[in-house]
Scaffold this motif. Structure first.
Motif, PDB file in Angstrom:
ATOM      1  N   LEU A 124      20.402  -6.517 134.036  1.00 33.14           N
ATOM      2  CA  LEU A 124      20.348  -7.875 133.492  1.00 33.14           C
ATOM      3  C   LEU A 124      18.936  -8.452 133.574  1.00 33.14           C
ATOM      4  CD1 LEU A 124      23.655  -9.489 134.842  1.00 33.14           C
ATOM      5  CD2 LEU A 124      23.224  -8.422 132.624  1.00 33.14           C
ATOM      6  N   LEU A 125      18.258  -8.191 134.680  1.00 37.34           N
ATOM      7  CA  LEU A 125      16.902  -8.714 134.837  1.00 37.34           C
ATOM      8  C   LEU A 125      15.946  -8.065 133.845  1.00 37.34           C
ATOM      9  CD1 LEU A 125      15.025 -10.554 136.432  1.00 37.34           C
ATOM     10  CD2 LEU A 125      14.667  -8.694 138.055  1.00 37.34           C
ATOM     11  N   MET A 126      16.037  -6.734 133.694  1.00 40.67           N
ATOM     12  CA  MET A 126      15.167  -6.032 132.749  1.00 40.67           C
ATOM     13  C   MET A 126      15.412  -6.525 131.319  1.00 40.67           C
ATOM     14  SD  MET A 126      15.487  -2.178 134.350  1.00 40.67           S
ATOM     15  CE  MET A 126      14.488  -1.370 133.108  1.00 40.67           C
ATOM     16  N   GLY A 127      16.686  -6.652 130.961  1.00 42.16           N
ATOM     17  CA  GLY A 127      17.004  -7.117 129.620  1.00 42.16           C
ATOM     18  C   GLY A 127      16.563  -8.550 129.390  1.00 42.16           C
ATOM     19  N   ALA A 128      16.758  -9.403 130.397  1.00 41.14           N
ATOM     20  CA  ALA A 128      16.398 -10.812 130.246  1.00 41.14           C
ATOM     21  C   ALA A 128      14.883 -10.996 130.168  1.00 41.14           C
ATOM     22  CB  ALA A 128      16.971 -11.617 131.408  1.00 41.14           C
ATOM     23  N   LEU A 129      14.132 -10.232 130.929  1.00 40.68           N
ATOM     24  CA  LEU A 129      12.676 -10.345 130.885  1.00 40.68           C
ATOM     25  C   LEU A 129      12.135  -9.943 129.514  1.00 40.68           C
ATOM     26  CD1 LEU A 129      11.640  -8.982 134.404  1.00 40.68           C
ATOM     27  CD2 LEU A 129      11.586 -11.356 133.603  1.00 40.68           C
ATOM     28  N   ARG A 130      12.846  -9.035 128.847  1.00 40.66           N
ATOM     29  CA  ARG A 130      12.369  -8.574 127.541  1.00 40.66           C
ATOM     30  C   ARG A 130      12.930  -9.393 126.384  1.00 40.66           C
ATOM     31  NH1 ARG A 130      12.384  -2.322 125.226  1.00 40.66           N
ATOM     32  NH2 ARG A 130      10.883  -2.733 123.563  1.00 40.66           N
ATOM     33  N   ASP A 210      18.067 -11.892 117.480  1.00 46.92           N
ATOM     34  CA  ASP A 210      18.462 -11.278 118.739  1.00 46.92           C
ATOM     35  C   ASP A 210      17.950  -9.862 118.875  1.00 46.92           C
ATOM     36  OD1 ASP A 210      19.947 -13.505 119.586  1.00 46.92           O
ATOM     37  OD2 ASP A 210      21.637 -12.911 118.333  1.00 46.92           O
ATOM     38  N   ALA A 211      17.506  -9.280 117.791  1.00 44.12           N
ATOM     39  CA  ALA A 211      17.106  -7.875 117.829  1.00 44.12           C
ATOM     40  C   ALA A 211      15.673  -7.703 118.289  1.00 44.12           C
ATOM     41  CB  ALA A 211      17.276  -7.238 116.445  1.00 44.12           C
ATOM     42  N   GLN A 212      14.913  -8.806 118.357  1.00 45.41           N
ATOM     43  CA  GLN A 212      13.510  -8.700 118.716  1.00 45.41           C
ATOM     44  C   GLN A 212      13.283  -9.101 120.163  1.00 45.41           C
ATOM     45  OE1 GLN A 212      11.091  -7.493 116.841  1.00 45.41           O
ATOM     46  NE2 GLN A 212      12.551  -7.071 115.201  1.00 45.41           N
ATOM     47  N   PRO A 213      12.540  -8.308 120.939  1.00 44.83           N
ATOM     48  CA  PRO A 213      12.200  -8.699 122.304  1.00 44.83           C
ATOM     49  C   PRO A 213      11.232  -9.866 122.291  1.00 44.83           C
ATOM     50  CG  PRO A 213      11.037  -6.695 121.700  1.00 44.83           C
ATOM     51  CD  PRO A 213      11.979  -7.006 120.567  1.00 44.83           C
ATOM     52  N   GLN A 214      11.124 -10.542 123.439  1.00 42.66           N
ATOM     53  CA  GLN A 214      10.238 -11.695 123.529  1.00 42.66           C
ATOM     54  C   GLN A 214       8.779 -11.283 123.412  1.00 42.66           C
ATOM     55  OE1 GLN A 214      11.238 -14.975 123.665  1.00 42.66           O
ATOM     56  NE2 GLN A 214      13.147 -13.965 123.085  1.00 42.66           N
ATOM     57  N   ASP A 215       8.449 -10.106 123.968  1.00 43.47           N
ATOM     58  CA  ASP A 215       7.089  -9.632 123.767  1.00 43.47           C
ATOM     59  C   ASP A 215       7.018  -8.985 122.383  1.00 43.47           C
ATOM     60  OD1 ASP A 215       8.855  -7.723 124.615  1.00 43.47           O
ATOM     61  OD2 ASP A 215       7.325  -6.482 125.583  1.00 43.47           O
ATOM     62  N   ASN A 300      18.382  -3.511 124.163  1.00 43.33           N
ATOM     63  CA  ASN A 300      19.206  -4.634 123.716  1.00 43.33           C
ATOM     64  C   ASN A 300      20.623  -4.188 123.362  1.00 43.33           C
ATOM     65  OD1 ASN A 300      19.461  -7.389 123.451  1.00 43.33           O
ATOM     66  ND2 ASN A 300      18.911  -7.412 121.288  1.00 43.33           N
ATOM     67  N   ARG A 301      21.123  -3.226 124.113  1.00 40.38           N
ATOM     68  CA  ARG A 301      22.510  -2.774 123.963  1.00 40.38           C
ATOM     69  C   ARG A 301      23.224  -3.083 125.279  1.00 40.38           C
ATOM     70  NH1 ARG A 301      22.194   3.289 122.831  1.00 40.38           N
ATOM     71  NH2 ARG A 301      24.320   3.101 122.039  1.00 40.38           N
ATOM     72  N   LEU A 302      23.340  -4.367 125.577  1.00 38.04           N
ATOM     73  CA  LEU A 302      23.871  -4.777 126.872  1.00 38.04           C
ATOM     74  C   LEU A 302      25.317  -4.341 127.050  1.00 38.04           C
ATOM     75  CD1 LEU A 302      23.275  -6.236 129.507  1.00 38.04           C
ATOM     76  CD2 LEU A 302      24.080  -8.354 128.456  1.00 38.04           C
ATOM     77  N   GLN A 303      26.096  -4.324 125.975  1.00 34.92           N
ATOM     78  CA  GLN A 303      27.487  -3.900 126.117  1.00 34.92           C
ATOM     79  C   GLN A 303      27.572  -2.459 126.584  1.00 34.92           C
ATOM     80  OE1 GLN A 303      30.190  -5.879 125.904  1.00 34.92           O
ATOM     81  NE2 GLN A 303      31.296  -4.095 126.720  1.00 34.92           N
ATOM     82  N   ARG A 304      26.692  -1.619 126.080  1.00 40.06           N
ATOM     83  CA  ARG A 304      26.631  -0.226 126.533  1.00 40.06           C
ATOM     84  C   ARG A 304      26.331  -0.186 128.031  1.00 40.06           C
ATOM     85  NH1 ARG A 304      27.654   5.202 126.534  1.00 40.06           N
ATOM     86  NH2 ARG A 304      25.787   6.460 126.843  1.00 40.06           N
TER      87      ARG A 304
END
Length: 385
Positions: A124-130, A210-215, A300-304
């Protein structure tokens, strides 16, 4: 066919197979005189490294099979592979060392804490940071948590509040009952996951934002393409990946007996906390799944990622409890399932926080941080109860 890719696929099975053959042929001599600590440490590092490599290869081959079969079957293959390794390790330590009735309980509790707090928190942290926030399938997460909560309380807390605990030696009848109900819990969930409500465990629809990371996303790449996932992509036939999965899994199962003997001796000789045995088993079997879950979160496949993490926690209870109780009845070894009061509080808190985390449809940084802090508490309490 790319020779380098083929070599990477085959190498773990070859090295693992050679190591397994050496220990089967010369294991008695190699495992003698474990009082020699440098020798014991060398054997432990050798076995742990080879088994970790093979376990990671199992994850890679499972990822390739998952790409072909799709969800939730791909995740189930990874889950069953991990459970086979975990049960093999538990059986090896139970049979080789002194009667340690809490070993299986410690391993299951360690798995739950590592998965629900360590792996989930990191993913969750890795996904949220990105990506700042990530979506998942709320119905699927709730289905996991409903069964996981009921099963965890039934298998690990209720035994402390029964007049006769479900010990496979002292109360085999009750042990059979607990094993059967635990299997029924898990079987019902798998039927729902694979047949009636498969869509609960699929990735939710995402908008372009939603498909694009923040960076900044590198030019020419997509959010679902992550370097960490390249090794898991299907590069050969389904039959090839299935065979390689089995060939990489077999050495781990064979070598589990020898690693278990070293771990059991080291804990007894160095007077370390008994819970460390369960932690080492959990780390070995969960590391490949953890890498897969982190890769999915970064893609960005959090469900997986949720399917891997919560599925691993659920199968640990649903399949390990019956296996351990069966081993206990066949070998005459005691097996205590009930957690201590301290562990019970931590488990209930973890399940409550997990319910809050996966109760809103989106996750962010605070969710990951809270789970990681709970994991830190668990680690500290191992050495300072």
């Amino acid at each position: 066919m790319n020779k380098h890719v083929l070599l990477d696929s085959v190498a773990p099975a070859v090295v693992g197979g050679i190591t397994a053959l050496l220990f089967v042929a010369f294991g008695d001599d190699m495992m003698s005189n474990l009082e020699n600590h440098p020798k014991s440490a060398l054997l432990f590092v050798w076995l742990f490294a080879v088994m970790m490599w093979c376990a990671y290869a199992v994850m890679q081959q499972g990822e390739a099979v998952a790409e072909e079969l799709g969800e939730p079957y791909g995740t189930l293959i990874l889950t069953f592979s991990v459970i086979i390794i975990e049960v093999a390790m538990l059986a090896a330590i139970m049979l080789k060392g002194e009667n340690n009735p809490t070993l299986a309980r410690d391993a299951m509790f360690a798995t739950l804490m590592i998965v629900l707090n360590g792996m989930v928190g990191t993913a969750l942290l890795m996904g949220a940071l990105r990506y700042w926030e990530q979506d998942y399938n709320l119905a699927g997460a709730r289905a996991f948590l409903v069964v996981l909560t009921a099963l965890s309380v039934f298998a690990l807390i209720l035994p402390n509040h029964t007049e006769i605990p479900p010990d496979p030696v002292k109360a085999p009848g009750k042990a059979i009952l607990f094993a059967a109900i635990t299997l029924l819990f898990y079987a019902v969930f798998v039927i729902i996951q694979t047949m009636r409500h498969r869509t609960f465990f699929a990735e939710p629809e995402q908008g372009p934002q939603d498909a694009q990371p923040q960076d900044a996303q590198p030019h020419g790449t997509r959010a679902d393409e992550d370097p960490l996932r390249e090794t898991g992509k299907k590069s050969h036939s389904l039959a090839f990946h299935t065979i390689m999965l089995l060939l990489c899994l077999l050495p781990v199962v064979i070598l589990a007996e020898y690693l278990g003997e070293i771990v059991n001796y080291g804990i007894e000789d160095m007077e370390l906390p008994d819970a460390l045995g369960g932690v080492l088993i959990a780390i070995l079997v969960l590391t490949p799944e953890g890498l897969s879950a982190f890769s999915a979160a970064l893609s960005n496949r959090l469900q997986r990622s949720i399917n891997i993490c919560l599925g691993s926690a659920l199968s640990t209870i649903g399949l390990t409890v019956p296996a351990v109780l069966a081993i206990g009845m066949l070998t005459g070894r005691d097996a205590e399932l009930g957690l201590t009061e301290q562990e019970t509080v931590l488990l209930v808190l973890t399940l409550f926080v997990s319910g809050m985390t996966f109760g809103g449809g989106r996750t962010n940084v605070i969710n990951g941080v809270v789970h990681l802090l709970l994991f830190l508490v668990y680690v500290v309490l191992i050495f300072s109860p």
